[in-house]
Write a protein that holds these residues in place. Structure first.
Motif, PDB file in Angstrom:
ATOM      1  N   MET A 249      65.409 -66.159  12.445  1.00 42.89           N
ATOM      2  CA  MET A 249      66.233 -65.436  11.466  1.00 42.89           C
ATOM      3  C   MET A 249      67.114 -66.420  10.697  1.00 42.89           C
ATOM      4  SD  MET A 249      69.074 -62.559  12.235  1.00 42.89           S
ATOM      5  CE  MET A 249      68.102 -61.946  13.629  1.00 42.89           C
ATOM      6  N   ASN A 250      67.183 -66.226   9.403  1.00 44.89           N
ATOM      7  CA  ASN A 250      68.057 -67.086   8.603  1.00 44.89           C
ATOM      8  C   ASN A 250      69.516 -66.797   8.909  1.00 44.89           C
ATOM      9  OD1 ASN A 250      66.267 -68.595   6.913  1.00 44.89           O
ATOM     10  ND2 ASN A 250      65.725 -66.656   5.962  1.00 44.89           N
ATOM     11  N   ASP A 251      70.304 -67.844   8.936  1.00 46.71           N
ATOM     12  CA  ASP A 251      71.714 -67.690   9.218  1.00 46.71           C
ATOM     13  C   ASP A 251      72.405 -66.804   8.187  1.00 46.71           C
ATOM     14  OD1 ASP A 251      73.074 -68.440  11.387  1.00 46.71           O
ATOM     15  OD2 ASP A 251      74.049 -70.191  10.470  1.00 46.71           O
ATOM     16  N   TRP A 252      72.004 -66.983   6.918  1.00 41.53           N
ATOM     17  CA  TRP A 252      72.663 -66.209   5.861  1.00 41.53           C
ATOM     18  C   TRP A 252      72.398 -64.714   5.977  1.00 41.53           C
ATOM     19  CZ3 TRP A 252      68.747 -63.903   3.292  1.00 41.53           C
ATOM     20  CH2 TRP A 252      67.527 -64.584   3.123  1.00 41.53           C
ATOM     21  N   ALA A 253      71.296 -64.354   6.615  1.00 39.73           N
ATOM     22  CA  ALA A 253      70.979 -62.937   6.767  1.00 39.73           C
ATOM     23  C   ALA A 253      71.893 -62.264   7.786  1.00 39.73           C
ATOM     24  CB  ALA A 253      69.527 -62.767   7.187  1.00 39.73           C
ATOM     25  N   THR A 254      72.559 -63.043   8.614  1.00 39.67           N
ATOM     26  CA  THR A 254      73.504 -62.510   9.586  1.00 39.67           C
ATOM     27  C   THR A 254      74.925 -62.587   9.036  1.00 39.67           C
ATOM     28  OG1 THR A 254      72.183 -63.900  11.020  1.00 39.67           O
ATOM     29  CG2 THR A 254      73.820 -62.525  12.075  1.00 39.67           C
ATOM     30  N   LYS A 255      75.195 -63.668   8.306  1.00 38.76           N
ATOM     31  CA  LYS A 255      76.569 -63.898   7.867  1.00 38.76           C
ATOM     32  C   LYS A 255      76.872 -63.321   6.490  1.00 38.76           C
ATOM     33  CE  LYS A 255      76.231 -68.184   8.000  1.00 38.76           C
ATOM     34  NZ  LYS A 255      76.307 -69.627   7.915  1.00 38.76           N
ATOM     35  N   GLY A 256      75.857 -63.244   5.638  1.00 36.99           N
ATOM     36  CA  GLY A 256      76.065 -62.692   4.313  1.00 36.99           C
ATOM     37  C   GLY A 256      76.535 -63.711   3.277  1.00 36.99           C
ATOM     38  N   TYR A 257      76.519 -64.996   3.643  1.00 35.42           N
ATOM     39  CA  TYR A 257      76.852 -66.015   2.638  1.00 35.42           C
ATOM     40  C   TYR A 257      76.066 -67.278   2.937  1.00 35.42           C
ATOM     41  CZ  TYR A 257      79.895 -67.886   6.279  1.00 35.42           C
ATOM     42  OH  TYR A 257      80.367 -68.390   7.460  1.00 35.42           O
ATOM     43  N   LEU A 258      75.971 -68.138   1.961  1.00 32.22           N
ATOM     44  CA  LEU A 258      75.237 -69.390   2.108  1.00 32.22           C
ATOM     45  C   LEU A 258      76.186 -70.517   2.462  1.00 32.22           C
ATOM     46  CD1 LEU A 258      73.025 -69.289  -1.097  1.00 32.22           C
ATOM     47  CD2 LEU A 258      72.160 -69.267   1.239  1.00 32.22           C
ATOM     48  N   GLU A 259      75.766 -71.375   3.376  1.00 33.47           N
ATOM     49  CA  GLU A 259      76.456 -72.645   3.548  1.00 33.47           C
ATOM     50  C   GLU A 259      75.820 -73.572   2.511  1.00 33.47           C
ATOM     51  OE1 GLU A 259      78.915 -73.085   5.460  1.00 33.47           O
ATOM     52  OE2 GLU A 259      78.753 -71.710   7.157  1.00 33.47           O
ATOM     53  N   PRO A 260      76.608 -74.514   1.983  1.00 33.14           N
ATOM     54  CA  PRO A 260      76.030 -75.387   0.952  1.00 33.14           C
ATOM     55  C   PRO A 260      74.682 -75.979   1.367  1.00 33.14           C
ATOM     56  CG  PRO A 260      78.375 -75.800   1.155  1.00 33.14           C
ATOM     57  CD  PRO A 260      78.026 -74.803   2.224  1.00 33.14           C
ATOM     58  N   GLY A 261      74.516 -76.309   2.641  1.00 29.48           N
ATOM     59  CA  GLY A 261      73.278 -76.902   3.119  1.00 29.48           C
ATOM     60  C   GLY A 261      72.091 -75.949   3.086  1.00 29.48           C
ATOM     61  N   GLU A 262      72.365 -74.659   2.967  1.00 28.68           N
ATOM     62  CA  GLU A 262      71.277 -73.680   2.987  1.00 28.68           C
ATOM     63  C   GLU A 262      70.656 -73.437   1.610  1.00 28.68           C
ATOM     64  OE1 GLU A 262      72.075 -70.436   6.405  1.00 28.68           O
ATOM     65  OE2 GLU A 262      73.744 -70.658   5.032  1.00 28.68           O
ATOM     66  N   ILE A 263      71.247 -74.053   0.587  1.00 27.12           N
ATOM     67  CA  ILE A 263      70.689 -73.876  -0.750  1.00 27.12           C
ATOM     68  C   ILE A 263      69.510 -74.821  -0.882  1.00 27.12           C
ATOM     69  CG2 ILE A 263      71.164 -73.931  -3.227  1.00 27.12           C
ATOM     70  CD1 ILE A 263      74.144 -73.488  -2.428  1.00 27.12           C
ATOM     71  N   LYS A 264      68.330 -74.200  -1.003  1.00 26.64           N
ATOM     72  CA  LYS A 264      67.104 -74.989  -0.931  1.00 26.64           C
ATOM     73  C   LYS A 264      66.745 -75.643  -2.279  1.00 26.64           C
ATOM     74  CE  LYS A 264      65.671 -74.037   3.383  1.00 26.64           C
ATOM     75  NZ  LYS A 264      66.976 -73.567   3.872  1.00 26.64           N
ATOM     76  N   THR A 265      67.070 -74.936  -3.369  1.00 28.96           N
ATOM     77  CA  THR A 265      66.670 -75.497  -4.661  1.00 28.96           C
ATOM     78  C   THR A 265      67.509 -76.734  -4.977  1.00 28.96           C
ATOM     79  OG1 THR A 265      68.215 -73.971  -5.657  1.00 28.96           O
ATOM     80  CG2 THR A 265      65.898 -73.346  -5.733  1.00 28.96           C
ATOM     81  N   THR A 266      66.925 -77.663  -5.679  1.00 31.28           N
ATOM     82  CA  THR A 266      67.676 -78.849  -6.093  1.00 31.28           C
ATOM     83  C   THR A 266      68.672 -78.433  -7.165  1.00 31.28           C
ATOM     84  OG1 THR A 266      65.482 -79.317  -6.907  1.00 31.28           O
ATOM     85  CG2 THR A 266      66.647 -81.140  -5.868  1.00 31.28           C
ATOM     86  N   LEU A 267      69.821 -79.045  -7.124  1.00 30.14           N
ATOM     87  CA  LEU A 267      70.839 -78.739  -8.120  1.00 30.14           C
ATOM     88  C   LEU A 267      70.663 -79.679  -9.316  1.00 30.14           C
ATOM     89  CD1 LEU A 267      73.678 -78.083  -5.596  1.00 30.14           C
ATOM     90  CD2 LEU A 267      72.753 -76.419  -7.210  1.00 30.14           C
ATOM     91  N   PRO A 268      71.271 -79.344 -10.457  1.00 32.49           N
ATOM     92  CA  PRO A 268      71.099 -80.194 -11.643  1.00 32.49           C
ATOM     93  C   PRO A 268      71.613 -81.623 -11.413  1.00 32.49           C
ATOM     94  CG  PRO A 268      72.178 -78.117 -12.201  1.00 32.49           C
ATOM     95  CD  PRO A 268      72.099 -78.167 -10.719  1.00 32.49           C
ATOM     96  N   ARG A 269      70.981 -82.550 -12.091  1.00 34.56           N
ATOM     97  CA  ARG A 269      71.435 -83.956 -12.026  1.00 34.56           C
ATOM     98  C   ARG A 269      72.850 -84.072 -12.582  1.00 34.56           C
ATOM     99  NH1 ARG A 269      69.052 -86.890 -15.900  1.00 34.56           N
ATOM    100  NH2 ARG A 269      68.100 -85.126 -16.958  1.00 34.56           N
ATOM    101  N   LYS A 270      73.586 -85.012 -12.048  1.00 35.80           N
ATOM    102  CA  LYS A 270      74.985 -85.168 -12.454  1.00 35.80           C
ATOM    103  C   LYS A 270      75.117 -85.485 -13.952  1.00 35.80           C
ATOM    104  CE  LYS A 270      79.229 -87.262 -10.920  1.00 35.80           C
ATOM    105  NZ  LYS A 270      79.893 -88.251 -10.081  1.00 35.80           N
ATOM    106  N   GLU A 271      74.178 -86.288 -14.462  1.00 40.24           N
ATOM    107  CA  GLU A 271      74.249 -86.642 -15.904  1.00 40.24           C
ATOM    108  C   GLU A 271      74.147 -85.398 -16.780  1.00 40.24           C
ATOM    109  OE1 GLU A 271      71.000 -88.725 -14.266  1.00 40.24           O
ATOM    110  OE2 GLU A 271      72.878 -88.516 -13.164  1.00 40.24           O
ATOM    111  N   LEU A 272      73.292 -84.459 -16.335  1.00 46.07           N
ATOM    112  CA  LEU A 272      73.148 -83.203 -17.085  1.00 46.07           C
ATOM    113  C   LEU A 272      74.434 -82.384 -17.023  1.00 46.07           C
ATOM    114  CD1 LEU A 272      69.658 -81.558 -16.396  1.00 46.07           C
ATOM    115  CD2 LEU A 272      70.613 -82.310 -18.578  1.00 46.07           C
ATOM    116  N   LEU A 273      75.020 -82.335 -15.813  1.00 44.93           N
ATOM    117  CA  LEU A 273      76.238 -81.541 -15.608  1.00 44.93           C
ATOM    118  C   LEU A 273      77.394 -82.074 -16.435  1.00 44.93           C
ATOM    119  CD1 LEU A 273      76.092 -81.001 -11.730  1.00 44.93           C
ATOM    120  CD2 LEU A 273      75.673 -79.308 -13.513  1.00 44.93           C
ATOM    121  N   MET A 274      77.327 -83.365 -16.750  1.00 40.84           N
ATOM    122  CA  MET A 274      78.404 -83.958 -17.548  1.00 40.84           C
ATOM    123  C   MET A 274      78.221 -83.679 -19.039  1.00 40.84           C
ATOM    124  SD  MET A 274      78.871 -87.379 -15.253  1.00 40.84           S
ATOM    125  CE  MET A 274      80.105 -88.224 -16.216  1.00 40.84           C
TER     126      MET A 274
END
Lengths: 467, 162
Positions: B1-26
């Motif tokens: 069972m996924n942890d988020w399915a019990t707790k109702g929120y994501l820990e940062p480590g549970e976000i599977k998709t890659t986040l935008p590159r820092k250069e883009l965010l700037m």
């Protein structure tokens, strides 16, 4: 006293002030408000008492499904006050025992016979979408709704809907209702609110009462979109006023602008429990926690996340043990459950709440289908007894169709698509060409049910759908 | 069972998709998604004017092409799950745009508490912009400036300071 003053989503408008009497005391009410809502808004929790043990009784479902709010109105007993619009000078009394009819029945007009091609019972998402298709054809349609407003439970859905463009996804439920309702009002469809279908007779007469008048409806086709009612679960004090169905709390807030309570404990973390908890926050009400007996959250993760980021705890493996209070909930006790759902001794937790909302499942309202002799089957994952049907939603009786929660508990978006499919099937039977519309909607329904969340539903529907 | 399915929120480590590159965010704000469960829903795909959000089918999880996204925020306003956010970095500070459906709405320049995914206060931030998009249908968008650039990975809600 319990009015919501401002709301982030809804424009709250009250009707003209009128006065009714409750047990001899004048009570302020507003036009467009039901009797039960006026009493509750004015701070009255106890409406009547149980017939044997004389325990206090308040509202439970607030949508005309249960019998918890029955009172005597202008001398007539057993009136569901939650769906009765308040009128100037109405006399409301606690009912004694089972209630006696008045000696004279001059208030009851002569019965009236109605002949039609299709009668749709229930103007929620399923019934409204069916009517929206049927309105463009030259047939007689009668749409009846038990509540004072069209729209069923759509009118209280302040959240944005899931689904695709076809179901107006991204639009709030009540906005979808407004669009569908306006189309019906602008059409030739004969619609009646405040009309309760209460009996289906062997000669296929559908009996309806509207404002104390009996309407005998004779129709070629019957379309039952009667929805569902909220399930009660057993625990000590589950009848104390202030224990509401979660949907009732939603009706109070989002239809009538009334706060159901100050501090809430929500029982059940399915989509209804999560969504209503969030809407309680929007109405400025404190949600102490959501408790859930299962080891994981049943509703969509995104609904849980919306709530968690406001700091509302969701406690899984926890259920309600007891509610205390003499005339109103004063306290609730929850208890932890082990893997076999046995109570864990010493894990009790006390909650200082005045309201407990139950979102522990819905049960299809199949009573009329049962009277009509449609074959029903008990399927627990669909909510209880549901009608056997084919893929066009025709029941075991040739002329009776179903759509929405009455055919198995699901979502409003699937109810809308089902309403379209069943109405198109009826049109084809009558002899109208509707092209590929029906097939397109059957495919759309399949698409909506393809995800892992629907796998159980799909499997269960297989048990009740014949070719 | 996924942890988020019990707790109702994501820990940062549970976000599977890659986040935008820092250069883009700037460069500008970019949409990110915390819609992690396969549910039948796709308005974000339909609303995106740049077709930066795609889905295999209606039940799939949305995929955002960060290179295409220009941070307009339409998806954030329409998402029924309030699961989309805009993030960006400016002069070493974090910027987040989040959907907000409560009263009162904070105004530009207001100081607010910054809350994480479980509603805990992580500090204070300044509201840069409040966009009220026809509240009957869409969610209002609040853009806040946070002290630390890393806050963009943690802050998902605000609280009005009384």
């Amino acid at each position: 006293m319990r009015e919501i003053q401002e709301h982030p989503i809804l424009k709250l408008a009250r009707g003209k002030e009128i006065w009714i009497k409750f047990s001899g005391t004048p009570i302020r009410a507003y036009e467009n408000e039901t009797v039960a809502m006026a009493l509750y808004r004015e701070g009255i929790d106890v409406f009547t008492e149980s017939s044997k043990l004389h325990r206090p009784r308040g509202m439970f479902c607030a949508i005309g499904k249960c019998s918890s709010c029955m009172m005597r109105v202008n001398g007539i007993p057993n009136v569901r006050t939650c769906i009765l619009p308040a009128r100037e000078g109405m006399v409301i009394e606690k009912q004694d025992m089972y209630g006696k009819l008045p000696e004279s029945i001059e208030d009851f007009p002569e019965p009236c016979e109605i002949y039609t091609d299709i009668v749709i019972v229930g103007a929620g998402p399923a019934g409204l979408s069916a009517a929206n298709i049927l309105k463009d054809f030259n047939i007689r349609v009668l749409l009846v709704e038990q509540n004072p407003k069209l729209g069923g439970q759509l009118i209280k859905q302040t959240h944005k809907f899931f689904g695709s463009e076809n179901e107006m996804a991204g639009t709030r439920g009540f906005e979808i209702a407004n669009i569908l309702i306006q189309n019906i009002k602008d059409s030739n469809i004969n619609y009646k609110t405040d009309s309760t279908a209460f009996g289906f007779y062997p000669d296929s007469t559908l009996a309806i009462f509207q404002n104390n008048q009996l309407l005998k409806v004779h129709s070629k086709y019957f379309f039952f979109a009667t929805g569902a009612s909220e399930k009660m679960i057993p625990f000590a004090g589950n009848d104390v006023p202030g224990v509401f169905g979660a949907g009732a709390a939603q009706t109070m807030m989002n239809v009538f602008g009334i706060k159901p309570g100050k501090d809430i404990l929500m029982v059940g973390a399915g989509n209804v429990g999560l969504i209503v908890s969030y809407q309680l926050l929007q109405a400025g009400i404190n949600v102490k926690a959501v408790i859930e007996a299962m080891p994981k959250i049943g509703g969509y993760f995104v609904h849980a996340a919306k709530l968690r980021r406001f700091g509302v705890p969701i406690l899984t493996g926890t259920t309600i043990k007891e509610v205390m209070g003499t005339k109103r909930v004063e306290k609730a006790i929850s208890i932890g459950l082990d893997e076999e759902f046995k109570e864990i001794e010493g894990s009790e937790k006390e909650w200082n709440v005045d309201t407990v909302c139950l979102s522990t499942g819905l049960m299809p309202s199949v009573n009329l289908l049962s009277q009509a002799g449609c074959t029903l089957k008990y399927v627990s994952s669909l909510g209880g007894y549901v009608p056997i049907r084919n893929r066009e939603l025709r029941t075991s009786r040739e002329t009776i169709y179903v759509a929405g929660d009455v055919s198995g508990i699901e979502e409003a978006s699937t109810a809308m698509v089902e309403g379209k499919i069943a109405s198109l099937a009826i049109l084809e039977k009558i002899g109208y060409a509707t092209g590929r519309e029906k097939e397109k909607n059957i495919e759309e329904l399949q698409r909506l049910r393809e995800g892992p969340f629907s796998s159980k539903i799909v499997e269960s529907l297989g048990e009740v759908t014949y070719e | 069972m996924n942890d988020w399915a019990t707790k109702g929120y994501l820990e940062p480590g549970e976000i599977k998709t890659t986040l935008p590159r820092k250069e883009l965010l700037m460069k500008h704000l970019i949409a990110i998604s915390e819609c992690i469960q396969e549910i039948p829903c796709n308005p974000c795909v339909t609303v995106c004017p740049l077709k930066a959000i795609t889905m295999k089918d209606i039940n799939a999880i949305p995929v955002i092409d960060y290179e295409k996204c220009n941070g307009c925020g339409k998806c954030v306003g329409i998402c029924p799950g309030l699961a989309l956010f805009l993030i960006g970095i400016k002069n070493g500070k974090g910027i987040i745009t989040l959907p907000y459906e409560m009263l009162p709405l904070p105004g530009k320049g207001n100081e607010v508490y910054l809350l994480n995914r479980k509603g805990e206060r992580l500090g204070k931030g300044i509201v840069m912009r409040t966009v009220i998009v026809n509240k009957q249908t869409k969610s209002s968008l609040i853009t806040v400036l946070c002290e630390n650039e890393d806050d963009i990975y943690h802050i998902r809600n605000i609280e009005i300071i009384k």
